[in-house]
Design a protein around this motif. Sequence first.
Motif, PDB file in Angstrom:
ATOM      1  N   CYS A   1      -5.457 -11.928  -1.879  1.00  0.00           N
ATOM      2  CA  CYS A   1      -6.662 -11.057  -1.051  1.00  0.00           C
ATOM      3  C   CYS A   1      -8.114 -11.195  -1.603  1.00  0.00           C
ATOM      4  CB  CYS A   1      -6.120  -9.765  -1.082  1.00  0.00           C
ATOM      5  SG  CYS A   1      -5.715  -8.980  -2.633  1.00  0.00           S
ATOM      6  N   HIS A   2      -7.962 -11.612  -2.967  1.00  0.00           N
ATOM      7  CA  HIS A   2      -9.553 -11.350  -3.755  1.00  0.00           C
ATOM      8  C   HIS A   2      -9.817 -13.129  -4.076  1.00  0.00           C
ATOM      9  CE1 HIS A   2      -7.358 -11.753  -7.550  1.00  0.00           C
ATOM     10  NE2 HIS A   2      -6.786 -10.522  -7.174  1.00  0.00           N
TER      11      HIS A   2
ATOM     12  N   GLY B   1     -11.444 -15.544  -2.154  1.00  0.00           N
ATOM     13  CA  GLY B   1     -12.746 -15.717  -1.861  1.00  0.00           C
ATOM     14  C   GLY B   1     -13.063 -17.369  -1.768  1.00  0.00           C
TER      15      GLY B   1
ATOM     16  N   GLY C   1      -9.901 -14.424   2.096  1.00  0.00           N
ATOM     17  CA  GLY C   1      -9.909 -13.778   0.745  1.00  0.00           C
ATOM     18  C   GLY C   1     -11.165 -13.120   0.464  1.00  0.00           C
ATOM     19  N   CYS C   2     -11.388 -12.298  -0.500  1.00  0.00           N
ATOM     20  CA  CYS C   2     -12.691 -11.522  -0.721  1.00  0.00           C
ATOM     21  C   CYS C   2     -13.799 -12.365  -1.848  1.00  0.00           C
ATOM     22  CB  CYS C   2     -12.325 -10.219  -1.261  1.00  0.00           C
ATOM     23  SG  CYS C   2     -13.751  -9.352  -1.694  1.00  0.00           S
TER      24      CYS C   2
ATOM     25  N   HIS D   1     -14.418 -11.222  -4.899  1.00  0.00           N
ATOM     26  CA  HIS D   1     -13.202 -11.189  -6.059  1.00  0.00           C
ATOM     27  C   HIS D   1     -12.970  -9.771  -6.319  1.00  0.00           C
ATOM     28  CE1 HIS D   1     -13.995 -15.625  -5.782  1.00  0.00           C
ATOM     29  NE2 HIS D   1     -15.031 -15.306  -6.604  1.00  0.00           N
ATOM     30  N   HIS D   2     -12.987  -8.978  -5.112  1.00  0.00           N
ATOM     31  CA  HIS D   2     -12.465  -7.309  -5.579  1.00  0.00           C
ATOM     32  C   HIS D   2     -11.216  -7.390  -6.219  1.00  0.00           C
ATOM     33  CE1 HIS D   2     -14.795  -4.224  -4.382  1.00  0.00           C
ATOM     34  NE2 HIS D   2     -14.932  -4.113  -3.044  1.00  0.00           N
TER      35      HIS D   2
ATOM     36  N   ILE E   1      -8.683  -5.874  -5.832  1.00  0.00           N
ATOM     37  CA  ILE E   1      -7.907  -4.931  -4.595  1.00  0.00           C
ATOM     38  C   ILE E   1      -6.488  -4.354  -5.299  1.00  0.00           C
ATOM     39  CG2 ILE E   1      -6.957  -5.203  -2.318  1.00  0.00           C
ATOM     40  CD1 ILE E   1      -9.392  -7.337  -1.751  1.00  0.00           C
TER      41      ILE E   1
ATOM     42  N   CYS F   1     -10.110 -10.196   3.492  1.00  0.00           N
ATOM     43  CA  CYS F   1      -8.912  -9.938   2.454  1.00  0.00           C
ATOM     44  C   CYS F   1      -7.890  -9.586   3.159  1.00  0.00           C
ATOM     45  CB  CYS F   1      -9.570  -8.920   1.317  1.00  0.00           C
ATOM     46  SG  CYS F   1     -10.179  -7.429   2.669  1.00  0.00           S
ATOM     47  N   GLU F   2      -8.111  -8.959   4.184  1.00  0.00           N
ATOM     48  CA  GLU F   2      -6.784  -8.633   5.007  1.00  0.00           C
ATOM     49  C   GLU F   2      -6.254  -9.792   5.676  1.00  0.00           C
ATOM     50  OE1 GLU F   2      -7.290  -5.212   7.526  1.00  0.00           O
ATOM     51  OE2 GLU F   2      -8.355  -3.948   6.059  1.00  0.00           O
TER      52      GLU F   2
ATOM     53  N   CYS G   1      -3.927 -11.313   2.858  1.00  0.00           N
ATOM     54  CA  CYS G   1      -2.976 -10.427   2.344  1.00  0.00           C
ATOM     55  C   CYS G   1      -1.577 -11.111   2.667  1.00  0.00           C
ATOM     56  CB  CYS G   1      -3.024  -9.137   3.008  1.00  0.00           C
ATOM     57  SG  CYS G   1      -1.767  -7.809   2.541  1.00  0.00           S
TER      58      CYS G   1
ATOM     59  N   ARG H   1      -9.536  -2.366   4.014  1.00  0.00           N
ATOM     60  CA  ARG H   1     -10.833  -2.034   3.931  1.00  0.00           C
ATOM     61  C   ARG H   1     -11.124  -0.707   4.291  1.00  0.00           C
ATOM     62  NH1 ARG H   1     -14.546  -3.757   9.150  1.00  0.00           N
ATOM     63  NH2 ARG H   1     -13.647  -1.909  10.156  1.00  0.00           N
TER      64      ARG H   1
END
Length: 494
Positions: free
Chosen positions: A54-55, A57, A66-67, A70-71, A73, A110-111, A114, A126
């Motif tokens: 998810c993070h 990126g 992904g984020c 780099h949250h 999460i 990110c979702e 997942c 989110r």
Amino acid sequence: MGKPTGFIDYQRQSRPERDPKKRINDWDDYTLRLDEKELKQQGARCMDCGIPTCHTGTMLNGMTSGCPVHHLIPEWNDLVYQGQWQEALKREHKMNNFPEFTGMACPAPCEGACVLGINEPPVAIRSIELEIVEKGFKEGWVKPEPPEVRTDKKVAVVGSGPAGLACAAQLNKAGHQVTVFERHDRIGGLLTYGIPEMKLPYRIVERRVNLLKEEGISFVTNTDVGKDYPISKLQEQYDSIVLCGGATKHRDIEVEGSELKGVHYAMDFLHANTKSLLDSALQDNKYISAKDKDVVVIGGGDTGTDCLATSVRHGCRSLTQFDIYEKKGDTRPDDNPWPQWPVIHRVEYGHKEASAVFGSDPRAYAVMTKKFVGDENGHIKEIHTIGVETTKDEQGRKVRKEIPGTEKVWPAQLVLLAIGFSGPEQHLIQKLKVETDNRSNVKAEYGKYKTNIEGVFAAGDMRRGQSLIVWAINEGREAARECDKYLMGESSLP
């Protein structure tokens, strides 16, 4: 991982929405909020994966997976489940300066990445992200944190969109004296004038900007650097410059009649509406009205959806959105595997609102505009289209084939072009003598952000081209780190 069976016990629940028939009568946030119990359950659905994607990126098949910031999460999902909200807020702010912006207006790659999303609805990342920071503001946990020590270095950040604000926030944390220049009358860039009020209320942007001011950042509005403010003065007064002006040059449409009155770029339509709304609640009439008009939006992306929602609130007579592609399926095609962003059919808030008013989804698929036709006064009155089939040639390039017999004429008194941007505006770039790439973006290596001019950096859409808010925040943060290294020889910024 607080509840190993959370993803089995609880179903995905995103932020609920207000009734479309009611919300079109105002400009308030179209969403509602999950309560604390519901949010804990959603946090429990996070599986604390061995290798969370998810993070990550990254870019896969030309799309974000992904984020990009780099949250952390899985960490803050679990903390929400445990009820440790203040600690969750610290984790959230560690990698993202503005989780309220991404929580409200990011498409949430990110979702799409997942792990749970492989065979189940993904975690409502989110929704959780937004509620953490909103609770932080409500409880008074989000406070100004000015640096304890100031350096003698001065940095000019040109542009106050997400890249510019993130860059300024980080450089300010490093102790530098930061001034942000914005050509419009309000801070926020496309956060303010490119995203409608019902999707990202200006009070949310203003709240964060006021916090940045309290932390010591200076903001200068109504100042177009290179026009209102000489380049020579900028270079004399500042030790470094970071260009974060976005990619706001409209992509042209090569269609006969595009010069007719009533044909507008979507961003001009959205900007004028938001400014008039904030200035006078639309009482000054300084906006492009869709009232009682047959409106056609050309372009199937988020900006087009925002135009739909705005036109409905104006009281348009009819509403159609042209999408040049065929209608997508409800599940991933074979060539779009996880963890790529899922290319599927989506029904966004503007589509729901148009359907509530007019009885059906406003989209017309696989449609190409052939020409605009005007009346005797030079005003648009109709659009001529033809159906198309899009395929790819041996080199992977898109090829569009017109389908005979699918010609159609559509009534239209307002046409909104939501076909994206071709790159940054060039006057500042040319005056600074900054090199550009073959797409007219500022030439600066990702991760380094240095231009060919000493002390001048670039980040966000101005460097990478039209992209997501979350990429802009990523680049703003990283450019701040590189600028800090340039000024001080080293940096402790992430």
